[in-house]
Design an enzyme around this catalytic site. Structure first.
Site, PDB file in Angstrom:
ATOM      1  N   ARG A  61      52.695  41.380  54.850  1.00  0.00           N
ATOM      2  CA  ARG A  61      51.612  42.329  54.611  1.00  0.00           C
ATOM      3  C   ARG A  61      50.298  41.573  54.481  1.00  0.00           C
ATOM      4  O   ARG A  61      50.166  40.689  53.635  1.00  0.00           O
ATOM      5  CB  ARG A  61      51.870  43.130  53.337  1.00  0.00           C
ATOM      6  N   ASP A  63      46.109  41.499  53.738  1.00  0.00           N
ATOM      7  CA  ASP A  63      45.122  42.194  52.924  1.00  0.00           C
ATOM      8  C   ASP A  63      44.001  42.755  53.793  1.00  0.00           C
ATOM      9  O   ASP A  63      43.877  42.431  54.976  1.00  0.00           O
ATOM     10  CB  ASP A  63      44.522  41.244  51.891  1.00  0.00           C
ATOM     11  N   ARG A 212      44.248  32.160  50.632  1.00  0.00           N
ATOM     12  CA  ARG A 212      42.798  32.138  50.380  1.00  0.00           C
ATOM     13  C   ARG A 212      42.441  31.389  49.106  1.00  0.00           C
ATOM     14  O   ARG A 212      41.354  30.799  49.000  1.00  0.00           O
ATOM     15  CB  ARG A 212      42.261  33.564  50.347  1.00  0.00           C
TER      16      ARG A 212
END
Length: 287
Positions: A61, A63, A212
């Protein structure tokens, strides 16, 4: 947990890509935001003239704002419906889907295949430039501008302490019931001739914000604000550090998902569902 396909259904593997800038992430949301899953599920329902929406399962998944070049999903379709639409499905999806998401391949999956649980690794790329003039306007939706010169050698040196199996709680946004133990297989940086610096990040799986956050920590090393040893010390501390900056999503792309040989898919599927702990650790979490 059994993952057998229901009788009368065919599991179809989808290979796809998307530009994430106008999506609220992969997963369909109750509030009706635009998502990749929602667009593809709606398109499949439309082109197959089905009353039912067939739910997709995805390898990873992403973001809001994150892109994908090599995303993988699966969907279980009634065998009769698949037989009717198999040859025409890709072309019809191309005509129905918006231009920022494409399905490149749709084919029956091997026995034991699960897009999420059968995967053995996911590879992401994060792209950044440190040119004082900024980012090429034609690349601005996929490359981050960092307003300090970056030392790629220092970032590669700092990355070494993060490789292997660890609890990445310091670099993840915790989710209820989910473990933060991951095996980071590759984390390397390279500057190309055009000046774009690409971080290649590969792991068996990723927890929320992990890539990230890692990139954010290593950029601080690259621009000299933190020493080479700092990212490893943050990892060892095992708690979120307010100094670790989660960089913006648009520089991140899911490039590829790896799967074992067909004969090993079912075993990997079962293994990936097991509760995961580090040696000597107590507790853990599901999946």
């Amino acid at each position: 947990m059994s993952d057998e396909v229901e009788p009368g259904y065919v599991r179809v593997r989808l290979d796809l890509s998307y530009d994430g800038r106008d999506f609220s992430g992969w997963a369909r949301q109750r509030e009706g935001q635009r998502t990749v899953q929602g667009e593809i599920e709606d398109a499949i329902r439309t082109v197959t003239r089905s009353k039912e929406t067939f739910e997709l399962t995805v390898a990873g998944r992403t973001d809001a704002g994150v892109h994908a070049r090599g995303q993988v999903a699966h969907v279980d379709l009634p065998a009769e419906l698949w037989a009717e639409h198999e040859d025409k499905l890709l072309r019809r999806l191309a005509g129905r889907l918006p231009h920022d998401v494409r399905v490149w391949r749709a084919a029956p999956a091997p026995a034991g295949f699960n897009a999420r649980f059968s995967a053995i690794w996911r590879r992401y790329a994060y792209r950044v430039v440190d040119h004082p003039g900024g980012v090429d306007p034609l690349l601005r939706g996929h490359v981050l501008w960092h307003d300090w010169p970056l030392d790629v050698e220092a970032m590669n040196a700092a990355s070494q302490a993060l490789l292997g199996e660890h609890d990445f709680a310091a670099y993840c946004k915790r989710r209820e019931g989910a473990t933060t133990i991951r095996t980071l297989q590759q984390l390397s940086w390279e500057r190309d001739a055009s000046g774009i610096i690409t971080a290649t990040v590969r792991a068996d799986a990723f927890c929320h914000n992990m890539v990230r956050s890692l990139v954010g920590a290593l950029l601080f090393v690259g621009d000299g604000h933190r020493p080479v040893e700092w990212p490893g010390k943050v990892l060892a501390a095992g708690v979120r550090d307010s100094a670790v900056h989660v960089v913006r999503p648009h520089g991140l792309t899911l490039e590829e998902v790896g799967y074992p040989a067909d004969s090993e898919l079912a075993a990997r599927n079962r293994e990936a569902r097991n509760r995961r702990t580090l040696p000597g650790a107590v507790g853990g979490g599901c999946c």
